[in-house]
Design an enzyme around this catalytic site. Structure first.
Site, PDB file in Angstrom:
ATOM      1  N   ASP A 150       5.945  -7.440 -21.060  1.00  0.00           N
ATOM      2  CA  ASP A 150       5.282  -6.265 -20.492  1.00  0.00           C
ATOM      3  C   ASP A 150       3.980  -5.918 -21.224  1.00  0.00           C
ATOM      4  OD1 ASP A 150       5.267  -3.982 -18.740  1.00  0.00           O
ATOM      5  OD2 ASP A 150       5.804  -2.752 -20.481  1.00  0.00           O
ATOM      6  N   ALA A 180       0.798  -1.232   0.000  1.00  0.00           N
ATOM      7  CA  ALA A 180       0.000   0.000   0.000  1.00  0.00           C
ATOM      8  C   ALA A 180       0.827   1.277   0.000  1.00  0.00           C
ATOM      9  CB  ALA A 180      -0.924   0.001   1.210  1.00  0.00           C
ATOM     10  N   SER A 181       2.107   1.172   0.384  1.00  0.00           N
ATOM     11  CA  SER A 181       2.890   2.414   0.393  1.00  0.00           C
ATOM     12  C   SER A 181       3.594   2.631  -0.952  1.00  0.00           C
ATOM     13  CB  SER A 181       3.910   2.384   1.541  1.00  0.00           C
ATOM     14  OG  SER A 181       4.712   1.232   1.413  1.00  0.00           O
ATOM     15  N   HIS A 208      -1.733  -7.257 -22.610  1.00  0.00           N
ATOM     16  CA  HIS A 208      -2.599  -6.267 -23.256  1.00  0.00           C
ATOM     17  C   HIS A 208      -2.855  -6.580 -24.741  1.00  0.00           C
ATOM     18  CE1 HIS A 208      -1.671  -4.399 -19.577  1.00  0.00           C
ATOM     19  NE2 HIS A 208      -0.603  -3.721 -19.943  1.00  0.00           N
TER      20      HIS A 208
HETATM   21  C1  BG6 Z   1       1.644  -1.347 -18.417  1.00  0.00           C
HETATM   22  C2  BG6 Z   1       3.063  -1.570 -18.822  1.00  0.00           C
HETATM   23  O1  BG6 Z   1       1.000  -2.567 -18.153  1.00  0.00           O
HETATM   24  O2  BG6 Z   1       0.956  -0.681 -19.459  1.00  0.00           O
HETATM   25  C3  BG6 Z   1       3.736  -0.259 -19.156  1.00  0.00           C
HETATM   26  O3  BG6 Z   1       3.745  -2.197 -17.748  1.00  0.00           O
HETATM   27  C4  BG6 Z   1       2.942   0.493 -20.195  1.00  0.00           C
HETATM   28  O4  BG6 Z   1       5.060  -0.456 -19.608  1.00  0.00           O
HETATM   29  C5  BG6 Z   1       1.495   0.597 -19.767  1.00  0.00           C
HETATM   30  O5  BG6 Z   1       3.509   1.788 -20.322  1.00  0.00           O
HETATM   31  C6  BG6 Z   1       0.640   1.180 -20.846  1.00  0.00           C
HETATM   32  O6  BG6 Z   1      -0.617   1.423 -20.323  1.00  0.00           O
HETATM   33  P1  BG6 Z   1      -1.524   2.571 -20.905  1.00  0.00           P
HETATM   34  O7  BG6 Z   1      -2.788   2.452 -20.143  1.00  0.00           O
HETATM   35  O8  BG6 Z   1      -0.792   3.854 -20.673  1.00  0.00           O
HETATM   36  O9  BG6 Z   1      -1.658   2.250 -22.344  1.00  0.00           O
END
Ligand code: BG6
Length: 498
Positions: free
Chosen positions: A244, A14-15, A249
């Site tokens: 990452d 949390a910190s 994503h």
């Molecule tokens: C994160 C990654 O999950 O998503 C980052 O670890 C990246 O490296 C980020 O910059 C991008 O997220 P957004 O919401 O800014 O597209």
């Protein structure tokens, strides 16, 4: 809308930055919007020695920097802060979890509420196992409460380092929590624009009939960032952009753009479709890895008129690093809908522009009437789904330019969130935290889709280790990435939608 039940959210770590930059601003916005029941408590669990008051002060300061509701009204915050507590703890000491159990028990008793608890792991992954063991040892799960409340666990990425470690971590969590209690966060799924992909595809009659290999030539999915790794080099240098961004994503975006319509838009059905889709992604042979993947790492360059460092020169990055900051892939989905349609995916840091989009390009005309009168090169029709910024959707087509002369120019019809709905989409974390508290897993990764994505990504990473060390850096900051990435798509007679 489902109502939030009286509950306690425990934030491990949390910190730290994530809690201050993302989680508390989201919690505060939800509270301000009236979503919280009276009996809702947040307890911070972390190593830093703080008391409730000092902890609340750090939250106030960070809300003023990071919350979409800033500036924060002090009186409002004081009311919010009455729900916030802090336990200075040690992740590897059972006594800390006993103290946490004491806190949960006393709140439940004082407010006559069930022990509804959400555990939010916002720590580095290195302590995940300690936390899960601690919760288990102190008997703080719903199976121990015997019906007197729910327990849920939220886990941030990176979920594992590769297929094997993700599988092991999954096994560990499943030894304490049930799958329906596990919320694996991919914050892209909380973005309105990402959720809108399904609405766009399945709430309209005009798109789905052409959403297949008969009409679509190829699809590009791009997550381009102009930022570098900032203060996260310790994490990033071990992950690289493939872990990452690609494993999570980008695979989620790919799934949503390509899945079949689920029977119901709920967690099980939607995630079943994602699993089917990801299983249909053609595995990469070593030869495919050489031909269809490109890695890059940024050199010095200029972004927004400012000279920026190379990746190797960033603070905390080992100068001999071979970690990639850019990756582009070409992949195929071997199913009836998508057979033969290439999907080009790319993501990188320190690029010329900052945007995330899905670009769907339709096939060229079977024959062009207008070519007969000398008009060549009519642009392919396309649909561009902009995830961010300028969230919206554009349909591009050709139109006759006004005048006596016959000429065709590309034009577009644009739907833009801000102008259509007169508001900016809420932050992804607000939506996701709300969903955890009401118990909706639709926007969270399930163990199987997560593991299939890891399988694919791990095969690429392993393949790279056999194809020889890359020569890095190979692209200048402030450009669109390595030349090989251009070649990847140009050699098919196509270009990136920049
Ligand atoms: C994160 C990654 O999950 O998503 C980052 O670890 C990246 O490296 C980020 O910059 C991008 O997220 P957004 O919401 O800014 O597209």
């Amino acid at each position: 809308m489902a109502e939030m039940k009286p509950s306690i959210m425990v934030i491990f770590g949390a910190s730290g930055d994530l809690a201050h930059i993302k989680i508390f601003p989201a919690l505060y916005s939800l509270w301000e919007d009236g979503f919280f029941p009276d009996n809702f408590f947040i307890v911070g669990f972390a190593r830093t020695k703080l008391n409730d008051d000092v902890f609340r002060k750090t939250i106030f300061n960070s809300l003023n920097l990071n919350c979409r509701k800033k500036p924060i009204d002090e009186d409002e915050f004081t009311n919010f802060a009455k729900h916030v507590f802090y336990l200075a703890s040690k992740y590897d000491e059972y006594s800390s979890y006993d103290a946490l159990g004491g806190f949960i028990g006393s709140k439940a008793k004082e407010y006559n509420m069930p022990k509804n608890v959400v555990y939010y792991l916002s720590t580095p992954p290195s302590v995940y196992i300690d936390v899960i063991d601690g919760i288990n040892n102190a008997k703080l799960t719903s199976s121990e409460y015997k019906g007197d409340g729910f327990s849920r666990i939220v886990i941030e990425k990176p979920f594992g380092y590769d297929y094997e470690s993700a599988k092991n971590l999954n096994g560990k969590i499943l030894s304490v929590f049930k799958e329906e209690e596990i919320y694996r966060i991919d914050h892209y799924l909380g973005k309105e624009t990402v959720q809108n992909i399904l609405a766009f595809r399945f709430a309209n009659a005009i798109f789905e009939p052409v959403w297949n290999n008969k009409f679509i030539d190829h699809i590009q999915i791009s997550a381009l960032e102009s930022i570098g790794v900032g203060f996260r080099s310790g994490y990033f240098d071990k992950a690289g952009i493939i872990r990452d961004m690609m494993q999570n994503h980008m695979m989620q975006l790919l799934s949503l753009v390509a899945i079949e319509p689920p029977p119901l838009p709920d967690a099980d059905d939607l995630r079943n479709e994602k699993v089917k889709l990801l299983k249909s992604v053609r595995p990469f042979s070593l030869n495919d890895i050489k031909k269809y993947t490109v890695r890059g790492q940024y050199d010095r360059g200029i972004i927004g008129n400012k000279q920026v460092l190379s990746y190797k020169e960033e603070e905390g990055v080992p100068p001999e690093t071979l970690t990639e900051t850019y990756v582009a892939l070409k992949l195929f989905i071997d199913n009836y809908r998508w057979a033969g349609v290439p999907f080009y995916l790319r993501s990188g840091k320190r690029l010329k522009i900052h945007k995330t989009e899905i670009a769907i390009f339709f096939k060229k005309l079977p024959y062009s009437l207008f070519a007969k009168v000398g008009i060549e090169n009519i642009k392919q029709n396309s649909i561009i789904i902009t995830i961010q910024p300028n969230e919206g959707i554009a349909i591009n087509f050709g139109a006759k330019t006004p005048g006596f002369k016959l000429d065709i120019e590309p034009v577009n019809m644009v739907f833009n969130y801000k102008s259509s709905f007169k508001l900016s989409p809420p932050d992804a974390y607000e939506r996701l935290i709300y969903d955890v508290i009401v118990g909706d897993q639709t926007l969270f990764a399930r163990y199987d889709d997560m593991l299939i994505a890891w399988q694919l990504i791990t095969s690429i990473i392993n393949g790279w280790s056999k194809t020889g060390a890359p020569v890095f850096p190979n692209y200048e900051a402030g450009t669109f990435g390595p030349e090989d990435a251009e070649e990847l798509i140009n050699s098919d007679g196509r270009i990136w939608n920049n």
